[in-house]
Enzyme design. Structure first.
Site, PDB file in Angstrom:
ATOM      1  N   LYS A   3       7.311   7.284  -1.233  1.00 38.26           N
ATOM      2  CA  LYS A   3       6.424   6.637  -2.216  1.00 38.26           C
ATOM      3  C   LYS A   3       5.852   7.692  -3.160  1.00 38.26           C
ATOM      4  CE  LYS A   3       2.045   5.057  -1.376  1.00 38.26           C
ATOM      5  NZ  LYS A   3       1.108   5.320  -2.471  1.00 38.26           N
ATOM      6  N   ASP A  47       4.595   3.551  -6.818  1.00 35.49           N
ATOM      7  CA  ASP A  47       3.314   2.845  -6.638  1.00 35.49           C
ATOM      8  C   ASP A  47       2.510   3.004  -7.922  1.00 35.49           C
ATOM      9  OD1 ASP A  47       1.209   1.498  -5.539  1.00 35.49           O
ATOM     10  OD2 ASP A  47       0.606   3.110  -4.178  1.00 35.49           O
ATOM     11  N   LYS A  73       1.178   0.361  -9.758  1.00 36.73           N
ATOM     12  CA  LYS A  73       0.157  -0.694  -9.920  1.00 36.73           C
ATOM     13  C   LYS A  73       0.017  -1.087 -11.390  1.00 36.73           C
ATOM     14  CE  LYS A  73      -2.446   0.438  -5.730  1.00 36.73           C
ATOM     15  NZ  LYS A  73      -1.896   1.748  -5.299  1.00 36.73           N
ATOM     16  N   ASP A  97      -0.739  -5.017 -17.678  1.00 42.21           N
ATOM     17  CA  ASP A  97      -0.864  -4.913 -19.135  1.00 42.21           C
ATOM     18  C   ASP A  97      -0.454  -6.266 -19.697  1.00 42.21           C
ATOM     19  OD1 ASP A  97      -0.783  -3.971 -21.881  1.00 42.21           O
ATOM     20  OD2 ASP A  97      -0.449  -1.950 -21.100  1.00 42.21           O
ATOM     21  N   THR A 156      -8.245  -2.497  -1.902  1.00 42.81           N
ATOM     22  CA  THR A 156      -9.029  -2.457  -0.664  1.00 42.81           C
ATOM     23  C   THR A 156     -10.357  -1.725  -0.844  1.00 42.81           C
ATOM     24  OG1 THR A 156      -7.655  -0.590  -0.012  1.00 42.81           O
ATOM     25  CG2 THR A 156      -7.137  -2.720   0.978  1.00 42.81           C
ATOM     26  N   ARG A 214      -0.796  11.229   4.599  1.00 42.51           N
ATOM     27  CA  ARG A 214      -1.373  12.463   5.158  1.00 42.51           C
ATOM     28  C   ARG A 214      -0.893  12.830   6.560  1.00 42.51           C
ATOM     29  NH1 ARG A 214      -7.251  10.735   3.238  1.00 42.51           N
ATOM     30  NH2 ARG A 214      -6.146   8.774   3.535  1.00 42.51           N
TER      31      ARG A 214
HETATM   32  O1  C5P Z   1      -2.678   9.386   3.718  1.00 41.94           O
HETATM   33  P1  C5P Z   1      -2.554   7.919   4.014  1.00 41.94           P
HETATM   34  O2  C5P Z   1      -1.537   7.612   5.083  1.00 41.94           O
HETATM   35  O3  C5P Z   1      -3.895   7.277   4.266  1.00 41.94           O
HETATM   36  O4  C5P Z   1      -1.996   7.308   2.641  1.00 41.94           O
HETATM   37  C1  C5P Z   1      -1.790   5.953   2.460  1.00 41.94           C
HETATM   38  C2  C5P Z   1      -1.131   5.707   1.148  1.00 41.94           C
HETATM   39  O5  C5P Z   1      -1.161   4.307   0.868  1.00 41.94           O
HETATM   40  C3  C5P Z   1      -1.812   6.383  -0.040  1.00 41.94           C
HETATM   41  O6  C5P Z   1      -0.789   6.735  -0.975  1.00 41.94           O
HETATM   42  C4  C5P Z   1      -2.707   5.309  -0.602  1.00 41.94           C
HETATM   43  O7  C5P Z   1      -2.909   5.441  -1.991  1.00 41.94           O
HETATM   44  C5  C5P Z   1      -1.888   4.062  -0.327  1.00 41.94           C
HETATM   45  N1  C5P Z   1      -2.675   2.841  -0.261  1.00 41.94           N
HETATM   46  C6  C5P Z   1      -3.718   2.652   0.622  1.00 41.94           C
HETATM   47  N2  C5P Z   1      -4.423   1.484   0.629  1.00 41.94           N
HETATM   48  C7  C5P Z   1      -4.109   0.516  -0.226  1.00 41.94           C
HETATM   49  C8  C5P Z   1      -3.064   0.678  -1.130  1.00 41.94           C
HETATM   50  C9  C5P Z   1      -2.363   1.871  -1.122  1.00 41.94           C
HETATM   51  O8  C5P Z   1      -4.004   3.519   1.424  1.00 41.94           O
HETATM   52  N3  C5P Z   1      -4.768  -0.618  -0.178  1.00 41.94           N
END
Ligand code: C5P
Length: 240
Positions: A44, A71, A73, A76, A126, A218
């Site tokens: 992603k 991703d 999002k 427009d 979220t 992460r």
């Molecule tokens: O590091 P981590 O596993 O928390 O990353 C989750 C990924 O999913 C990030 O790229 C974050 O932007 C994305 N994401 C999220 N919650 C959402 C939509 C996308 O954590 N509601």
């Protein structure tokens, strides 16, 4: 000990793990991808990397046989969304996010026509709660109600899937039915740090709750051994 390529689960199982390249530069992202090797098949790319050379990296990964989730999002006017989605489809991405406004979703569905790109709708961010919606000018409506309404609209318009927390996956599945994709972030292997994620589940739980793909950033890209971290999650998915 890392598995050798032969003992990795099938490509279909590995594709269930989408590794979030939440890194500031293409060089860092490339280094992580190379370390993960065959354990990672789906990546992603979000705002941070997209605007730092990430589209070129996306092209390169696709040429190497990886799948890419952009991703972005998008939101427009319809014509702009439709043409933007058409460009993303030409690039060969597998998944693209748009905000779940009906006009935007209709335009995205038109823009991907004839390609294998799949559109995912983001219902309500979220980070938004009921008060944020009122502040943004919405008539009193709860975030949960708006998620349900937009998920139903996404289904009616023919969007391919929804991004939601794993804890919402069962409810969203009830609205969109069995054929749409559910993609869930907020996944943490047992023992990993939650960071800023509040509603976290383990990879096995995410799959059991009905997610088709898990997005993990992460816990893999910041791990001392990203390949071992990805393999452990892929094995947990295979076991679920
Ligand atoms: O590091 P981590 O596993 O928390 O990353 C989750 C990924 O999913 C990030 O790229 C974050 O932007 C994305 N994401 C999220 N919650 C959402 C939509 C996308 O954590 N509601």
């Amino acid at each position: 000990m890392p598995l050798n390529q032969d003992s990795l689960p099938s490509r279909d199982i590995r594709d269930k793990l989408i590794i979030g390249l939440d890194l500031p530069s293409v060089a860092e992202a490339r280094a992580v991808v190379d370390r993960i090797g065959e354990a990672g098949t789906f990546y992603k790319i979000g705002y941070q990397l997209a605007y730092a050379g990430g589209f070129e990296l996306a092209r390169a990964l696709i040429a190497e046989g990886k799948k890419v989730f952009l991703d972005l999002k998008l939101h427009d006017i319809g014509n702009t969304v439709e043409e933007g989605v058409r460009s993303v489809a030409r690039l060969g991405a597998t998944l693209l996010t748009v905000h779940a406004y009906p006009q935007t979703m209709r335009a995205a569905v038109a823009g991907k026509a004839g390609s294998s790109l799949k559109i995912l709708a983001v219902t309500v961010l979220t980070s938004y709660d009921d008060n944020d919606l009122i502040e943004a000018g919405y008539a009193p409506v709860s975030a949960a109600e708006l998620v349900a309404r937009r998920a139903a609209q996404a289904r009616e318009i023919g969007v391919d899937g929804i991004v939601c927390a794993a804890t919402e996956a069962e409810r969203v599945r009830g609205i969109v039915g069995p054929d749409r994709l559910i993609v869930t972030p907020g996944i943490r292997p047992a023992g990993a740090e939650a960071g800023d994620q509040k509603r976290i589940v383990t990879p096995a739980e995410g799959i059991r709750l009905g997610a088709d793909h898990l997005v993990v950033a992460r816990p893999i890209v910041k791990a001392a051994d990203p390949r071992a971290a990805a393999e452990a999650i892929v094995r947990e998915i295979a076991g679920a």
